[in-house]
Design an enzyme around this catalytic site. Structure first.
Site, PDB file in Angstrom:
ATOM      1  N   SER A   1       0.856  -1.192   0.000  1.00  0.00           N
ATOM      2  CA  SER A   1       0.000   0.000   0.000  1.00  0.00           C
ATOM      3  C   SER A   1       0.889   1.238   0.000  1.00  0.00           C
ATOM      4  CB  SER A   1      -0.946  -0.002   1.208  1.00  0.00           C
ATOM      5  OG  SER A   1      -0.246  -0.222   2.411  1.00  0.00           O
TER       6      SER A   1
ATOM      7  N   GLU B   1       0.947   5.544   0.897  1.00  0.00           N
ATOM      8  CA  GLU B   1       0.282   6.628   1.641  1.00  0.00           C
ATOM      9  C   GLU B   1       0.583   7.989   1.012  1.00  0.00           C
ATOM     10  OE1 GLU B   1       0.423   6.352   5.959  1.00  0.00           O
ATOM     11  OE2 GLU B   1       0.938   8.483   6.050  1.00  0.00           O
TER      12      GLU B   1
ATOM     13  N   ASP C   1      -2.662  14.011  16.456  1.00  0.00           N
ATOM     14  CA  ASP C   1      -2.061  14.975  17.382  1.00  0.00           C
ATOM     15  C   ASP C   1      -2.802  16.288  17.213  1.00  0.00           C
ATOM     16  OD1 ASP C   1       0.146  13.372  18.347  1.00  0.00           O
ATOM     17  OD2 ASP C   1       0.917  13.517  16.292  1.00  0.00           O
TER      18      ASP C   1
ATOM     19  N   PHE D   1      11.040  15.156  10.293  1.00  0.00           N
ATOM     20  CA  PHE D   1       9.942  14.213  10.587  1.00  0.00           C
ATOM     21  C   PHE D   1      10.311  13.308  11.760  1.00  0.00           C
ATOM     22  CE2 PHE D   1       9.020  14.257   5.809  1.00  0.00           C
ATOM     23  CZ  PHE D   1       8.084  15.257   5.954  1.00  0.00           C
TER      24      PHE D   1
ATOM     25  N   HIS E   1       4.014  -0.978   3.605  1.00  0.00           N
ATOM     26  CA  HIS E   1       3.210   0.236   3.415  1.00  0.00           C
ATOM     27  C   HIS E   1       4.207   1.383   3.238  1.00  0.00           C
ATOM     28  CE1 HIS E   1      -0.129   3.123   4.185  1.00  0.00           C
ATOM     29  NE2 HIS E   1       0.755   3.797   4.895  1.00  0.00           N
TER      30      HIS E   1
END
Ligand code: FAD
Length: 279
Positions: free
Chosen positions: A7, A9, A100, A207, A257
């Site tokens: 998959s 994102e 968040d 990140f 993913h």
């Protein structure tokens, strides 16, 4: 090899140019026939319409789309309306998260934990959706302890989640040890590793500092040395991440993913390196 989960994102772009680029990215990655493309949900509902629009466009293009969802500061009614819309459009799957709060919203809204969101979706929509949740082989930065973080993952499954996707990591031992600990805690649902390609060193550091993912010192040192030489960063990143994915798949990971950062080329190269079939 079609039995391995795959998959990709995306995040909702802020500009029309970004949206056009995302369409091209999706077309390119669709050749690998992923199980789904997922689309993130901005903290506090900030991307609510964008996430929904992109998900519906992907679904209409013939691929499976999976929205991420969190309560953020939203009311029950608006979350129910969004879910009903997804059901009406025939979506089969949701990534259910706590999320968040955006900075500045602290204290204004109560965060709803992911296990509570999973229970809420099951209560109102039964088995309409397959529910995926997040998990953290290097442990969530706010967790009370290693074991408590696994306990709360177990609670997400108890509430009705089906599978989990991990935060990214570069140390495969963190994943394999985590799987063992999850199994000891009675968790036997699939845990799909989330893979962050290495494309830009500064962004990766930013990140990783935010989400608590560890960049091993040897990778950090090597990337630092490349400086602005983006070709060397990408080449090294491809080698490192290909080897990571090979180790994970060989060790029994159910698939991968990819956090694409809305870019196709690096993920496409990784998929080819790993032998994912291309149409
Ligand atoms: P939870 O599972 O609710 O856990 C949060 C923390 O609280 C953990 O430390 C846990 O140990 C603890 N905890 C859990 N349940 C309870 C409870 N009931 N009581 C007390 N403590 C508890 N963020 C976005 O904003 N948008 C996205 O689209 C997005 N997509 C993501 C996709 C993946 C695959 C991953 C791994 C992360 C994603 N994130 C996203 C980031 C995520 O929202 C943050 O990491 C957030 O801080 C935690 O979300 P969660 O669903 O894991 O929270």
């Amino acid at each position: 090899m079609t039995d391995r989960h795959l998959s990709f994102e995306f995040f909702p772009p802020k500009t029309p140019e970004g949206r056009d680029k995302l369409r091209a990215t999706q077309r390119q990655l669709a050749r690998f026939q992923p199980e789904f493309f997922s689309v993130t949900y901005g903290a506090g509902g900030s991307t609510r319409e964008h996430t929904r629009d992109i998900v519906l466009e992907i679904q209409q293009s013939g691929s499976c789309a999976t929205p991420h969802l969190s309560f953020g500061g939203d009311s029950k009614e608006s979350v129910l309306a969004l879910l009903q819309g997804y059901k009406d459009e025939g979506l089969k799957r949701i990534v259910a998260l706590r999320g968040d709060l955006p900075s500045g919203m602290g204290g204004m809204a109560q965060l709803v934990y992911a296990n509570q969101l999973v229970a809420f979706i099951r209560e109102h929509f039964g088995d309409t959706f397959e529910l995926l949740v997040a998990c953290y082989p290097e442990i969530h930065p706010e967790a009370e302890s290693y074991d408590r973080d696994i306990y709360w993952l177990g609670q997400k499954f108890q509430a009705g989640a089906n599978r989990a996707i991990t935060q990214y990591f570069y140390n495969p031992d963190a994943y394999f040890y985590y799987l063992e600990q999850c199994q000891k805690a009675g968790i036997d649902q699939p845990i799909i590793p989330g893979i962050m390609p290495i494309i830009n060193f500064q962004n990766l550091v930013r990140f990783s500092d935010n989400c608590g993912a560890d960049i091993p010192r040897w990778i950090r040192q090597r990337l630092q040395q490349f400086g602005d030489d983006s070709a060397s960063v990408k080449a090294f990143g491809l080698d490192v991440v290909t080897a990571l994915c090979e180790t994970l798949l060989a060790g029994g990971a159910p698939g991968l993913h990819f956090y694409t950062m809305n870019q196709a080329d690096t993920c496409a190269t990784l998929c080819r390196n790993l032998g994912f079939a291309e149409r």
